[in-house]
Design a protein around this motif. Sequence first.
Motif, PDB file in Angstrom:
ATOM      1  N   PRO A 212      10.671  13.066   3.562  1.00  0.00           N
ATOM      2  CA  PRO A 212      11.499  13.688   2.517  1.00  0.00           C
ATOM      3  C   PRO A 212      11.517  12.884   1.227  1.00  0.00           C
ATOM      4  O   PRO A 212      11.182  11.694   1.203  1.00  0.00           O
ATOM      5  CB  PRO A 212      12.888  13.686   3.158  1.00  0.00           C
ATOM      6  CG  PRO A 212      12.874  12.467   4.018  1.00  0.00           C
ATOM      7  CD  PRO A 212      11.472  12.396   4.567  1.00  0.00           C
ATOM      8  N   SER A 213      11.945  13.544   0.176  1.00  0.00           N
ATOM      9  CA  SER A 213      12.224  12.828  -1.066  1.00  0.00           C
ATOM     10  C   SER A 213      13.475  11.985  -0.835  1.00  0.00           C
ATOM     11  O   SER A 213      14.221  12.198   0.126  1.00  0.00           O
ATOM     12  CB  SER A 213      12.472  13.835  -2.196  1.00  0.00           C
ATOM     13  OG  SER A 213      13.690  14.537  -1.960  1.00  0.00           O
TER      14      SER A 213
ATOM     15  N   GLY B 120      19.720   1.716  -1.434  1.00  0.00           N
ATOM     16  CA  GLY B 120      19.935   0.425  -0.773  1.00  0.00           C
ATOM     17  C   GLY B 120      19.455   0.433   0.666  1.00  0.00           C
ATOM     18  O   GLY B 120      18.817  -0.527   1.125  1.00  0.00           O
ATOM     19  N   LEU B 121      19.731   1.506   1.375  1.00  0.00           N
ATOM     20  CA  LEU B 121      19.309   1.640   2.764  1.00  0.00           C
ATOM     21  C   LEU B 121      17.790   1.604   2.870  1.00  0.00           C
ATOM     22  O   LEU B 121      17.221   0.885   3.696  1.00  0.00           O
ATOM     23  CB  LEU B 121      19.854   2.963   3.329  1.00  0.00           C
ATOM     24  CG  LEU B 121      19.587   3.282   4.778  1.00  0.00           C
ATOM     25  CD1 LEU B 121      20.292   2.298   5.693  1.00  0.00           C
ATOM     26  CD2 LEU B 121      20.053   4.715   5.080  1.00  0.00           C
ATOM     27  N   VAL B 122      17.118   2.348   2.003  1.00  0.00           N
ATOM     28  CA  VAL B 122      15.655   2.391   2.012  1.00  0.00           C
ATOM     29  C   VAL B 122      15.082   1.039   1.595  1.00  0.00           C
ATOM     30  O   VAL B 122      14.112   0.554   2.205  1.00  0.00           O
ATOM     31  CB  VAL B 122      15.133   3.544   1.121  1.00  0.00           C
ATOM     32  CG1 VAL B 122      13.634   3.446   0.912  1.00  0.00           C
ATOM     33  CG2 VAL B 122      15.501   4.894   1.743  1.00  0.00           C
ATOM     34  N   SER B 123      15.674   0.398   0.609  1.00  0.00           N
ATOM     35  CA  SER B 123      15.188  -0.913   0.154  1.00  0.00           C
ATOM     36  C   SER B 123      15.251  -1.944   1.277  1.00  0.00           C
ATOM     37  O   SER B 123      14.299  -2.711   1.482  1.00  0.00           O
ATOM     38  CB  SER B 123      16.001  -1.409  -1.045  1.00  0.00           C
ATOM     39  OG  SER B 123      15.769  -0.589  -2.165  1.00  0.00           O
ATOM     40  N   ARG B 124      16.361  -1.960   2.012  1.00  0.00           N
ATOM     41  CA  ARG B 124      16.490  -2.909   3.125  1.00  0.00           C
ATOM     42  C   ARG B 124      15.466  -2.603   4.224  1.00  0.00           C
ATOM     43  O   ARG B 124      14.872  -3.514   4.803  1.00  0.00           O
ATOM     44  CB  ARG B 124      17.914  -2.893   3.678  1.00  0.00           C
ATOM     45  CG  ARG B 124      18.924  -3.548   2.737  1.00  0.00           C
ATOM     46  CD  ARG B 124      20.318  -3.665   3.348  1.00  0.00           C
ATOM     47  NE  ARG B 124      20.928  -2.376   3.661  1.00  0.00           N
ATOM     48  CZ  ARG B 124      21.540  -1.584   2.786  1.00  0.00           C
ATOM     49  NH1 ARG B 124      21.610  -1.939   1.513  1.00  0.00           N
ATOM     50  NH2 ARG B 124      22.088  -0.450   3.167  1.00  0.00           N
TER      51      ARG B 124
ATOM     52  N   ARG C 241       7.874   3.792   0.326  1.00  0.00           N
ATOM     53  CA  ARG C 241       8.108   4.825  -0.670  1.00  0.00           C
ATOM     54  C   ARG C 241       6.789   5.125  -1.373  1.00  0.00           C
ATOM     55  O   ARG C 241       5.960   4.234  -1.542  1.00  0.00           O
ATOM     56  CB  ARG C 241       9.111   4.363  -1.719  1.00  0.00           C
ATOM     57  CG  ARG C 241      10.518   4.275  -1.205  1.00  0.00           C
ATOM     58  CD  ARG C 241      11.446   3.906  -2.330  1.00  0.00           C
ATOM     59  NE  ARG C 241      11.874   2.527  -2.144  1.00  0.00           N
ATOM     60  CZ  ARG C 241      13.014   2.028  -2.607  1.00  0.00           C
ATOM     61  NH1 ARG C 241      13.827   2.791  -3.297  1.00  0.00           N
ATOM     62  NH2 ARG C 241      13.333   0.789  -2.395  1.00  0.00           N
ATOM     63  N   ALA C 242       6.623   6.370  -1.784  1.00  0.00           N
ATOM     64  CA  ALA C 242       5.427   6.764  -2.538  1.00  0.00           C
ATOM     65  C   ALA C 242       5.797   7.880  -3.496  1.00  0.00           C
ATOM     66  O   ALA C 242       6.665   8.709  -3.199  1.00  0.00           O
ATOM     67  CB  ALA C 242       4.332   7.227  -1.581  1.00  0.00           C
ATOM     68  N   ARG C 243       5.140   7.896  -4.621  1.00  0.00           N
ATOM     69  CA  ARG C 243       5.308   8.999  -5.563  1.00  0.00           C
ATOM     70  C   ARG C 243       4.780  10.267  -4.913  1.00  0.00           C
ATOM     71  O   ARG C 243       3.734  10.263  -4.272  1.00  0.00           O
ATOM     72  CB  ARG C 243       4.527   8.747  -6.854  1.00  0.00           C
ATOM     73  CG  ARG C 243       5.106   7.668  -7.689  1.00  0.00           C
ATOM     74  CD  ARG C 243       6.075   8.256  -8.686  1.00  0.00           C
ATOM     75  NE  ARG C 243       6.749   7.164  -9.376  1.00  0.00           N
ATOM     76  CZ  ARG C 243       8.021   7.170  -9.669  1.00  0.00           C
ATOM     77  NH1 ARG C 243       8.767   8.194  -9.367  1.00  0.00           N
ATOM     78  NH2 ARG C 243       8.562   6.162 -10.292  1.00  0.00           N
ATOM     79  N   ASP C 244       5.516  11.337  -5.091  1.00  0.00           N
ATOM     80  CA  ASP C 244       5.093  12.633  -4.569  1.00  0.00           C
ATOM     81  C   ASP C 244       3.938  13.127  -5.438  1.00  0.00           C
ATOM     82  O   ASP C 244       4.103  13.272  -6.650  1.00  0.00           O
ATOM     83  CB  ASP C 244       6.268  13.614  -4.615  1.00  0.00           C
ATOM     84  CG  ASP C 244       5.966  14.937  -3.954  1.00  0.00           C
ATOM     85  OD1 ASP C 244       4.794  15.363  -3.968  1.00  0.00           O
ATOM     86  OD2 ASP C 244       6.903  15.551  -3.427  1.00  0.00           O
TER      87      ASP C 244
ATOM     88  N   SER D 173       9.307  12.518  -8.378  1.00  0.00           N
ATOM     89  CA  SER D 173       9.961  12.418  -7.077  1.00  0.00           C
ATOM     90  C   SER D 173       9.301  11.333  -6.219  1.00  0.00           C
ATOM     91  O   SER D 173       8.085  11.151  -6.260  1.00  0.00           O
ATOM     92  CB  SER D 173       9.870  13.770  -6.360  1.00  0.00           C
ATOM     93  OG  SER D 173      10.512  13.718  -5.127  1.00  0.00           O
ATOM     94  N   VAL D 174      10.123  10.635  -5.461  1.00  0.00           N
ATOM     95  CA  VAL D 174       9.644   9.594  -4.557  1.00  0.00           C
ATOM     96  C   VAL D 174       9.951  10.038  -3.135  1.00  0.00           C
ATOM     97  O   VAL D 174      11.079  10.408  -2.816  1.00  0.00           O
ATOM     98  CB  VAL D 174      10.334   8.236  -4.859  1.00  0.00           C
ATOM     99  CG1 VAL D 174       9.947   7.189  -3.834  1.00  0.00           C
ATOM    100  CG2 VAL D 174      10.005   7.781  -6.269  1.00  0.00           C
ATOM    101  N   SER D 175       8.921   9.999  -2.281  1.00  0.00           N
ATOM    102  CA  SER D 175       9.130  10.355  -0.877  1.00  0.00           C
ATOM    103  C   SER D 175       9.203   9.081  -0.039  1.00  0.00           C
ATOM    104  O   SER D 175       8.747   8.018  -0.455  1.00  0.00           O
ATOM    105  CB  SER D 175       8.008  11.264  -0.378  1.00  0.00           C
ATOM    106  OG  SER D 175       6.775  10.582  -0.399  1.00  0.00           O
TER     107      SER D 175
END
Length: 152
Positions: free
Chosen positions: A59-60, A77-81, A90-93, A99-101
Motif C-alpha cells: 500500500p501507499s 515513524g512506524l515505517v522508519s523504525r 519504501r519506494a516511489r509508486d 506517492s510512496v508505497s
Amino acid sequence: MTSTQPAAHETEVAPANATVDALVQLSFRVHQILGRMGAEHDLSVVQIRMLGVLRDREPSMLALAGHLGLDKSSTTGLVSRAEKRDLVQRARDPRDGRSVSVSLTAHGRAIVNACAHGIEREIAGLVAPLSDRARQQLVSSISEILVPRDAS
C-alpha cells in the motif's frame, strides 16, 4: 418481588452485556497472542499489525495509515523504525511519483511468516474446543460482523 426470575429490563440487558463481555474477553486473548508473538521477535503489536497488512499488499503510506487507523506522522515513524530493522522498504509508486508505497523486505517476509505460523498455532489452540461446525459458524459470524455497513 420475591420471584427468582429477573425483572424484564434485566433480561433485555443481559444478552447485550454478555455479547460485549465475550467479544472484549476474546479481543484480550487475541491481543495477548499477538503480544507474545511480537515479543518473540522484538516487535510491538502495532508493528505486528503493520507487517500483517504488508503480507499480501504494497500500500501507499496513506493507505497503510488507513489500514492501521493511525495518522500520517505515526505511520511515518512506524515505517522508519521498521526500515531501520530491514523489515520494510519504501519506494516511489511508478504510476504516481508523488506517492510512496511500502513493502516487506526478504527479512521482513521471513519474520512475518514466523509470526504468522506462531499466531495460527495459538489461535488454533484457542478454538480447539469447538467442533468443526462451531468453528465454521464462528468464522461466518465474525465475517458478518466485519462487513462494512453503509453509513446511511
